[in-house]
Scaffold this motif. Sequence first.
Motif, PDB file in Angstrom:
ATOM      1  N   LEU A 260       3.627  -2.984 -11.703  1.00  0.00           N
ATOM      2  CA  LEU A 260       3.223  -2.097 -10.612  1.00  0.00           C
ATOM      3  C   LEU A 260       3.478  -2.800  -9.285  1.00  0.00           C
ATOM      4  CD1 LEU A 260      -0.183  -0.777 -12.040  1.00  0.00           C
ATOM      5  CD2 LEU A 260       1.950   0.523 -11.826  1.00  0.00           C
ATOM      6  N   TYR A 261       3.837  -2.032  -8.270  1.00  0.00           N
ATOM      7  CA  TYR A 261       4.168  -2.600  -6.961  1.00  0.00           C
ATOM      8  C   TYR A 261       3.277  -1.942  -5.906  1.00  0.00           C
ATOM      9  CZ  TYR A 261       8.191  -4.146  -9.634  1.00  0.00           C
ATOM     10  OH  TYR A 261       8.995  -4.719 -10.603  1.00  0.00           O
ATOM     11  N   PRO A 262       2.314  -2.691  -5.339  1.00  0.00           N
ATOM     12  CA  PRO A 262       1.341  -2.095  -4.420  1.00  0.00           C
ATOM     13  C   PRO A 262       1.943  -1.771  -3.055  1.00  0.00           C
ATOM     14  CG  PRO A 262       1.056  -4.467  -4.472  1.00  0.00           C
ATOM     15  CD  PRO A 262       2.104  -4.143  -5.505  1.00  0.00           C
ATOM     16  N   LEU A 263       1.282  -0.883  -2.359  1.00  0.00           N
ATOM     17  CA  LEU A 263       1.656  -0.579  -0.973  1.00  0.00           C
ATOM     18  C   LEU A 263       1.447  -1.807  -0.100  1.00  0.00           C
ATOM     19  CD1 LEU A 263       2.399   1.560   1.204  1.00  0.00           C
ATOM     20  CD2 LEU A 263      -0.056   2.085   1.350  1.00  0.00           C
ATOM     21  N   ARG A 264       0.330  -2.499  -0.321  1.00  0.00           N
ATOM     22  CA  ARG A 264       0.016  -3.739   0.394  1.00  0.00           C
ATOM     23  C   ARG A 264      -0.512  -4.752  -0.612  1.00  0.00           C
ATOM     24  NH1 ARG A 264      -2.510  -0.081   5.118  1.00  0.00           N
ATOM     25  NH2 ARG A 264      -3.354   0.916   3.247  1.00  0.00           N
ATOM     26  N   ASP A 265       0.076  -5.932  -0.615  1.00  0.00           N
ATOM     27  CA  ASP A 265      -0.345  -6.964  -1.550  1.00  0.00           C
ATOM     28  C   ASP A 265      -1.618  -7.640  -1.042  1.00  0.00           C
ATOM     29  OD1 ASP A 265      -0.314  -8.593  -3.732  1.00  0.00           O
ATOM     30  OD2 ASP A 265       1.448  -9.753  -3.142  1.00  0.00           O
ATOM     31  N   LEU A 266      -2.287  -8.381  -1.908  1.00  0.00           N
ATOM     32  CA  LEU A 266      -3.418  -9.223  -1.528  1.00  0.00           C
ATOM     33  C   LEU A 266      -3.008 -10.656  -1.838  1.00  0.00           C
ATOM     34  CD1 LEU A 266      -7.155  -8.588  -2.108  1.00  0.00           C
ATOM     35  CD2 LEU A 266      -6.182 -10.751  -2.851  1.00  0.00           C
ATOM     36  N   ARG A 267      -2.960 -11.515  -0.801  1.00  0.00           N
ATOM     37  CA  ARG A 267      -2.399 -12.845  -1.014  1.00  0.00           C
ATOM     38  C   ARG A 267      -3.043 -13.891  -0.112  1.00  0.00           C
ATOM     39  NH1 ARG A 267       2.182 -13.497   2.686  1.00  0.00           N
ATOM     40  NH2 ARG A 267       2.446 -11.597   3.934  1.00  0.00           N
ATOM     41  N   LEU A 268      -2.780 -15.161  -0.458  1.00  0.00           N
ATOM     42  CA  LEU A 268      -3.239 -16.312   0.311  1.00  0.00           C
ATOM     43  C   LEU A 268      -2.085 -16.799   1.179  1.00  0.00           C
ATOM     44  CD1 LEU A 268      -5.050 -18.310  -2.540  1.00  0.00           C
ATOM     45  CD2 LEU A 268      -6.011 -16.559  -1.032  1.00  0.00           C
ATOM     46  N   VAL A 269      -2.402 -17.140   2.427  1.00  0.00           N
ATOM     47  CA  VAL A 269      -1.393 -17.650   3.367  1.00  0.00           C
ATOM     48  C   VAL A 269      -1.905 -18.972   3.918  1.00  0.00           C
ATOM     49  CG1 VAL A 269      -0.128 -17.233   5.511  1.00  0.00           C
ATOM     50  CG2 VAL A 269      -0.634 -15.321   3.972  1.00  0.00           C
ATOM     51  N   GLU A 270      -1.104 -20.041   3.779  1.00  0.00           N
ATOM     52  CA  GLU A 270      -1.511 -21.364   4.248  1.00  0.00           C
ATOM     53  C   GLU A 270      -0.408 -22.012   5.064  1.00  0.00           C
ATOM     54  OE1 GLU A 270      -3.929 -24.243   2.096  1.00  0.00           O
ATOM     55  OE2 GLU A 270      -3.717 -22.942   0.333  1.00  0.00           O
ATOM     56  N   GLY A 271      -0.804 -22.890   5.995  1.00  0.00           N
ATOM     57  CA  GLY A 271       0.156 -23.634   6.802  1.00  0.00           C
ATOM     58  C   GLY A 271      -0.448 -23.993   8.142  1.00  0.00           C
ATOM     59  N   SER A 272       0.367 -24.519   9.026  1.00  0.00           N
ATOM     60  CA  SER A 272      -0.103 -24.794  10.381  1.00  0.00           C
ATOM     61  C   SER A 272      -0.159 -23.493  11.158  1.00  0.00           C
ATOM     62  CB  SER A 272       0.844 -25.774  11.076  1.00  0.00           C
ATOM     63  OG  SER A 272       2.097 -25.143  11.310  1.00  0.00           O
ATOM     64  N   LEU A 273      -0.876 -23.518  12.261  1.00  0.00           N
ATOM     65  CA  LEU A 273      -0.971 -22.328  13.108  1.00  0.00           C
ATOM     66  C   LEU A 273       0.410 -21.873  13.551  1.00  0.00           C
ATOM     67  CD1 LEU A 273      -2.628 -20.261  14.703  1.00  0.00           C
ATOM     68  CD2 LEU A 273      -2.865 -21.973  16.527  1.00  0.00           C
ATOM     69  N   ALA A 274       1.248 -22.819  13.955  1.00  0.00           N
ATOM     70  CA  ALA A 274       2.595 -22.475  14.421  1.00  0.00           C
ATOM     71  C   ALA A 274       3.430 -21.855  13.308  1.00  0.00           C
ATOM     72  CB  ALA A 274       3.286 -23.725  14.971  1.00  0.00           C
ATOM     73  N   GLU A 275       3.326 -22.422  12.101  1.00  0.00           N
ATOM     74  CA  GLU A 275       4.105 -21.906  10.975  1.00  0.00           C
ATOM     75  C   GLU A 275       3.687 -20.477  10.624  1.00  0.00           C
ATOM     76  OE1 GLU A 275       4.898 -26.090   8.544  1.00  0.00           O
ATOM     77  OE2 GLU A 275       3.111 -24.879   8.125  1.00  0.00           O
ATOM     78  N   ILE A 276       2.381 -20.235  10.609  1.00  0.00           N
ATOM     79  CA  ILE A 276       1.909 -18.904  10.229  1.00  0.00           C
ATOM     80  C   ILE A 276       2.197 -17.893  11.336  1.00  0.00           C
ATOM     81  CG2 ILE A 276      -0.130 -17.559   9.579  1.00  0.00           C
ATOM     82  CD1 ILE A 276      -1.262 -20.121   8.334  1.00  0.00           C
ATOM     83  N   ALA A 277       2.074 -18.326  12.589  1.00  0.00           N
ATOM     84  CA  ALA A 277       2.363 -17.426  13.709  1.00  0.00           C
ATOM     85  C   ALA A 277       3.824 -16.995  13.727  1.00  0.00           C
ATOM     86  CB  ALA A 277       1.990 -18.098  15.026  1.00  0.00           C
ATOM     87  N   ALA A 278       4.698 -17.817  13.160  1.00  0.00           N
ATOM     88  CA  ALA A 278       6.133 -17.500  13.128  1.00  0.00           C
ATOM     89  C   ALA A 278       6.503 -16.593  11.950  1.00  0.00           C
ATOM     90  CB  ALA A 278       6.941 -18.794  13.056  1.00  0.00           C
ATOM     91  N   MET A 279       5.556 -16.324  11.069  1.00  0.00           N
ATOM     92  CA  MET A 279       5.843 -15.461   9.913  1.00  0.00           C
ATOM     93  C   MET A 279       5.999 -14.014  10.363  1.00  0.00           C
ATOM     94  SD  MET A 279       3.255 -17.004   7.021  1.00  0.00           S
ATOM     95  CE  MET A 279       3.411 -18.690   6.442  1.00  0.00           C
TER      96      MET A 279
END
Length: 374
Positions: A260-279
Amino acid sequence: MKFLHISDLHLGKQLSDLSLLVDQEYILDQIVSIADEQKADAVLIAGDVYQRSAPQAEAMALFDRFVTSLVSIGKKVFIISGNHDSALRVSYFSSLVRNSGVFITEAFDGRLQSVSLQDEHGEIILWMLPFLRPSQVRRTLPGEKISTYQDAVAAVLRNTPIDPTKRNLLMCHQFITGCETSDSEELAVGGLDNIDASLFEAFDYVALGHIHKPQRVGRDTLRYAGSPLKYSFSEHNHRKSVALVTLQEKGTIEVSALPLYPLRDLRLVEGSLAEIAAMPYSEDYVWITIHDELPPPDARITLSINFPNMLKFSVVNSRTKYDVNVLATQRMEDKSVPELFEDFYRLQNNDQPPSEEHKKLLEKVLSDLEENRS
C-alpha cells in the motif's frame, strides 16, 4: 477463490490534533482498486473498523462509502468487530445488508458465526470470531471454566462443530503470543489477553486483526494483515500491505502481500539544522531530530516551513543528550491507562514519577477490571 485480508482501519483516528480521514479515504480507495485489479471475490475486515466505540459521523460515512464501493464492483465483504469497536454499532442492520453480500458478526451469543461459500473445489466455511473478553464467554457458556482470554477462545472453538474435511477459514481479532507489537495497539496489562497459536490448527487460513505490523505467526496461513496506515512513530519502518489469499483445493493456499502507498508517509528525519532545512518540501508526518550543539531558538519554526505536518521536534547534542519537544499534546484517547496514571501522579507529586510499587498495584487493579469488564 480469492480473498483480500485487511484489518485495523481505525477510521477517525488522529495523530496529535491532525485528522487522518483524508489519508484513510485515500488508502481505502487504493484497497478497492486492488480488490478490483486482483479479481478478489471478497474482502475480509478483521476488526477495529473505527478508532472509538462511538465513532464520529464522518468516520461512519467513510466506511459506508468504502463498503458500498466494494459491493458495487461485485465483492462480498465480511466484517468482525475489534476491541476498539462497539460490536452493536458495527453490526447495526447486519441482517438487512446480508442481501447485498455484506456479512457482519452479530452480538456474541456463545456460538461461532459462519458463512458457507462455494467455488469449483467445493464448500468453504468462513468462521467469524469478533473480539471477545472472558466475561462475555462465561455468560454464554456457563458450563465452561473460563479465567483468561485463552480459556475463552478455546471454549468457543471447543463448542464449534468444525468439519476437518472442508476448507475452514477463521476471522479473529485477538493477540497471539509471539507476534511483534507497536505503540499504537491497545493490549491488556500483564499479557492477560495472550492466546496461543495452537488453538487455530483446525483452520486452513486465519485472518487476524489487532496487531498493526503485517506478519505471519508461526505459519504463512496464520497472519496479521496489519493496519493500512502507520499510526505511531514506532511503525515508521513498517511496510503496510494487504494480504491476497488464494484458496484452491484443500491444503493448497497461496498468500502474497500487496503493498500500500499512503498519501502522506509517517517517518523520522534526522540531521543538522542546515541539512534538514535544505530538504525538499514534504507534507509527510514527521518527527524531526537535529544534532546541532547551539540550535537557534526558532529552529522548529524554520523547519516547519518545509515540514508543515511536523508532529515532534527533538534536539540531541552533548548538552541535552535527548530532549524532545512535542508540538501538539498527545490526545488523551491515544494514551494508555498507565500513561494517564503517570501523568496524573506527576501532576499531584511535583513531577515525581510513580514508584514500582505503585505501578504493580495499578497493574493488579487493571487486570481485575479487565477480567470483570462487560
